[in-house]
Design an enzyme around this catalytic site. Structure first.
Site, PDB file in Angstrom:
ATOM      1  N   TYR A  71     -42.075  22.040  40.312  1.00 51.32           N
ATOM      2  CA  TYR A  71     -41.239  23.077  40.918  1.00 51.32           C
ATOM      3  C   TYR A  71     -39.905  23.140  40.158  1.00 51.32           C
ATOM      4  O   TYR A  71     -39.764  22.558  39.080  1.00 51.32           O
ATOM      5  CB  TYR A  71     -41.099  22.803  42.421  1.00 51.32           C
ATOM      6  CG  TYR A  71     -42.439  22.958  43.123  1.00 51.32           C
ATOM      7  CD1 TYR A  71     -43.086  24.202  43.127  1.00 51.32           C
ATOM      8  CD2 TYR A  71     -43.080  21.890  43.714  1.00 51.32           C
ATOM      9  CE1 TYR A  71     -44.337  24.360  43.727  1.00 51.32           C
ATOM     10  CE2 TYR A  71     -44.333  22.043  44.319  1.00 51.32           C
ATOM     11  CZ  TYR A  71     -44.952  23.282  44.320  1.00 51.32           C
ATOM     12  OH  TYR A  71     -46.188  23.445  44.902  1.00 51.32           O
ATOM     13  N   GLY A 115     -50.536  10.813  52.373  1.00 53.47           N
ATOM     14  CA  GLY A 115     -50.576  12.236  52.674  1.00 53.47           C
ATOM     15  C   GLY A 115     -51.755  12.599  53.550  1.00 53.47           C
ATOM     16  O   GLY A 115     -51.648  12.660  54.774  1.00 53.47           O
ATOM     17  N   ARG A 116     -52.921  12.795  52.904  1.00 54.41           N
ATOM     18  CA  ARG A 116     -54.088  13.288  53.645  1.00 54.41           C
ATOM     19  C   ARG A 116     -54.454  12.398  54.827  1.00 54.41           C
ATOM     20  O   ARG A 116     -54.831  12.906  55.884  1.00 54.41           O
ATOM     21  CB  ARG A 116     -55.272  13.454  52.687  1.00 54.41           C
ATOM     22  CG  ARG A 116     -55.114  14.709  51.824  1.00 54.41           C
ATOM     23  CD  ARG A 116     -56.042  14.696  50.625  1.00 54.41           C
ATOM     24  NE  ARG A 116     -55.646  13.652  49.680  1.00 54.41           N
ATOM     25  CZ  ARG A 116     -56.029  13.606  48.406  1.00 54.41           C
ATOM     26  NH1 ARG A 116     -56.831  14.526  47.934  1.00 54.41           N
ATOM     27  NH2 ARG A 116     -55.605  12.644  47.616  1.00 54.41           N
ATOM     28  N   GLN A 133     -37.622  17.262  53.123  1.00 55.56           N
ATOM     29  CA  GLN A 133     -37.727  17.484  51.677  1.00 55.56           C
ATOM     30  C   GLN A 133     -37.170  18.864  51.313  1.00 55.56           C
ATOM     31  O   GLN A 133     -37.633  19.890  51.817  1.00 55.56           O
ATOM     32  CB  GLN A 133     -39.176  17.359  51.205  1.00 55.56           C
ATOM     33  CG  GLN A 133     -39.215  17.207  49.678  1.00 55.56           C
ATOM     34  CD  GLN A 133     -40.591  17.302  49.076  1.00 55.56           C
ATOM     35  OE1 GLN A 133     -41.350  18.207  49.420  1.00 55.56           O
ATOM     36  NE2 GLN A 133     -40.909  16.409  48.168  1.00 55.56           N
ATOM     37  N   ARG A 180     -37.816  12.720  44.934  1.00 53.83           N
ATOM     38  CA  ARG A 180     -39.234  12.564  44.596  1.00 53.83           C
ATOM     39  C   ARG A 180     -39.488  12.994  43.156  1.00 53.83           C
ATOM     40  O   ARG A 180     -39.024  14.066  42.738  1.00 53.83           O
ATOM     41  CB  ARG A 180     -40.125  13.376  45.531  1.00 53.83           C
ATOM     42  CG  ARG A 180     -41.579  12.884  45.519  1.00 53.83           C
ATOM     43  CD  ARG A 180     -42.426  13.597  46.542  1.00 53.83           C
ATOM     44  NE  ARG A 180     -43.619  12.805  46.880  1.00 53.83           N
ATOM     45  CZ  ARG A 180     -44.780  13.343  47.239  1.00 53.83           C
ATOM     46  NH1 ARG A 180     -44.929  14.658  47.327  1.00 53.83           N
ATOM     47  NH2 ARG A 180     -45.804  12.576  47.545  1.00 53.83           N
TER      48      ARG A 180
HETATM   49  C1  PHB Z   1     -48.491  23.152  47.985  1.00 50.32           C
HETATM   50  O1  PHB Z   1     -48.072  23.970  48.800  1.00 50.32           O
HETATM   51  O2  PHB Z   1     -49.636  23.219  47.541  1.00 50.32           O
HETATM   52  C2  PHB Z   1     -47.594  22.081  47.522  1.00 50.32           C
HETATM   53  C3  PHB Z   1     -46.288  22.074  47.941  1.00 50.32           C
HETATM   54  C4  PHB Z   1     -45.439  21.089  47.503  1.00 50.32           C
HETATM   55  C5  PHB Z   1     -45.907  20.127  46.646  1.00 50.32           C
HETATM   56  C6  PHB Z   1     -47.204  20.119  46.236  1.00 50.32           C
HETATM   57  C7  PHB Z   1     -48.059  21.107  46.678  1.00 50.32           C
HETATM   58  O3  PHB Z   1     -45.085  19.199  46.193  1.00 50.32           O
END
Ligand code: PHB
Length: 362
Positions: free
Chosen positions: A179, A318-319, A98, A226
């Site tokens: 971002y 993710g988690r 990414q 994304r």
């Molecule tokens: C984070 O570092 O908290 C973080 C980084 C990338 C993301 C979301 C959260 O897309």
């Protein structure tokens, strides 16, 4: 058995199954912001994913926003990532990187010469980042001039080249989670005039230029994007018309022949679909001729249904992938999950990173 566990393809990337590891910030880069030996082991352990999307990785020194996140713009970083891709490939997996520029979600102490973060705007959000001093408010950003934007595109292009040189199967452009690229997309942030502000077409201009440049370098059929149409992560309100904005973007992406779009359907790391939200994800998907990855708190049944119904080609977790290196097997067998140690997500060493047991060892 659900098609979640059957092979598939995203563009030119062949997947052994439709279970994807979502990109996850772990803040464990070593000297030079290089992924080290623990990172090689972490991804190797998770190689049974149909696809690993490696963590958000800055395309340039100015793209960094948190302590100890890895980069993909120096020769040492390429060499470090080559060890990661080699280990994943040797274990039979597929891995893309990414590509990340945080824009205004940063702090001067993380940036070259103590520079101000850069963005579409000079307005500072009420957000925090993590530095050597712990959690601190982000620094006031500087609005990029239009004549600096070709340089931003060039940074992404260079990073895409570096990623392919490091042996990745492709790249994912991070245009989500508020971002840099989303700071251009949304009218809740972008307060520019001129060719990169105002209309949807203008606000989408930089993200689309970046994605086209990355696709030219990595190959369109090895490039994903994304998006997070609804998230308010980092004190960023939604766009005034997310359906129109993201519909325009996805339609334009469709014409590029990309491998996939990867959508966070609700709040990043939070609620799946915020109550009272009128947003038609199925309509968004119909605009895209390519793979569709969904993400946001899916459980086993939800993921199986999403793929079986055709609503998605793959589901990113993710988690669950942090605490279960063998998540694909656990989902297939409907086994229990290891609990997540939430205090060990960001920074540190092996603990909470490479010590979650697989089923046989548990
Ligand atoms: C984070 O570092 O908290 C973080 C980084 C990338 C993301 C979301 C959260 O897309």
């Amino acid at each position: 058995m659900s098609t979640l566990f059957e092979p598939g393809k995203l563009g030119d990337i062949a997947l052994a199954n439709r279970v994807v590891m979502a990109p996850l910030t772990r803040n464990r880069a070593i000297e030079g912001l290089v992924p080290g030996p623990l990172t090689v082991e972490y991804y190797r352990q998770r190689a049974s994913a149909g696809l690993i999307i490696a963590e958000a990785t800055q395309v340039s020194a100015m793209g960094q926003g948190y302590l100890d996140t890895p980069g993909i713009h120096t020769p040492d970083q390429v060499a470090g990532w080559r060890r990661v891709t080699g280990a994943v490939h040797a274990a039979g997996g597929r891995i893309v990187l990414q590509l990340w520029h945080v824009g205004r979600i940063s702090h001067s102490s993380l940036l070259p010469g103590g520079a101000a973060p850069v963005s579409s705007t000079a307005r500072r959000p009420d957000a925090q980042t993590y530095t050597k001093e712990g959690f601190v408010p982000v620094s006031a950003p500087r609005a990029l001039r239009d004549d600096e934007l070709p340089g931003i595109v060039a940074e992404y292009r260079h990073a895409a080249r570096c990623a392919m040189d490091a042996g990745f199967d492709g790249v994912e452009v991070h245009a989500a989670n508020n971002y840099l690229l989303e700071q251009f997309l949304r009218d809740s942030v972008n307060d520019r005039s001129g060719p990169y502000g105002g209309s949807i077409e203008n606000r989408a201009r930089l993200p689309l230029e970046v994605i086209a440049a990355v696709a030219a370098e990595a190959g369109a059929a090895r490039t994903g994007v994304r998006l997070s149409p609804l998230t308010t992560f980092s004190d960023t309100p939604r766009d005034s018309d997310p359906q129109a904005l993201y519909g325009y973007v996805v339609g334009r992406l469709s014409a590029l022949g990309l491998a996939y779009v990867h959508v966070i359907e609700g709040e990043t790391g939070g609620e799946r679909v915020p109550a009272g939200t009128a947003f038609d994800h199925a309509a968004l998907r119909r605009l895209f001729n390519g793979g569709w990855i969904v993400n946001n708190g899916y459980d086993r049944a939800g993921a199986m249904a999403a793929v079986a119904s055709g609503a998605a080609d793959a589901v990113a977790f993710g988690r669950l992938f942090i605490s279960n290196p063998d998540l694909v097997r656990r989902l297939r067998e409907d086994a229990d999950f290891n609990p997540l140690r939430g205090d060990l997500l960001y920074g540190g060493g092996a603990e909470g990173y490479v010590d979650y047991p697989a089923l046989d060892a548990a």
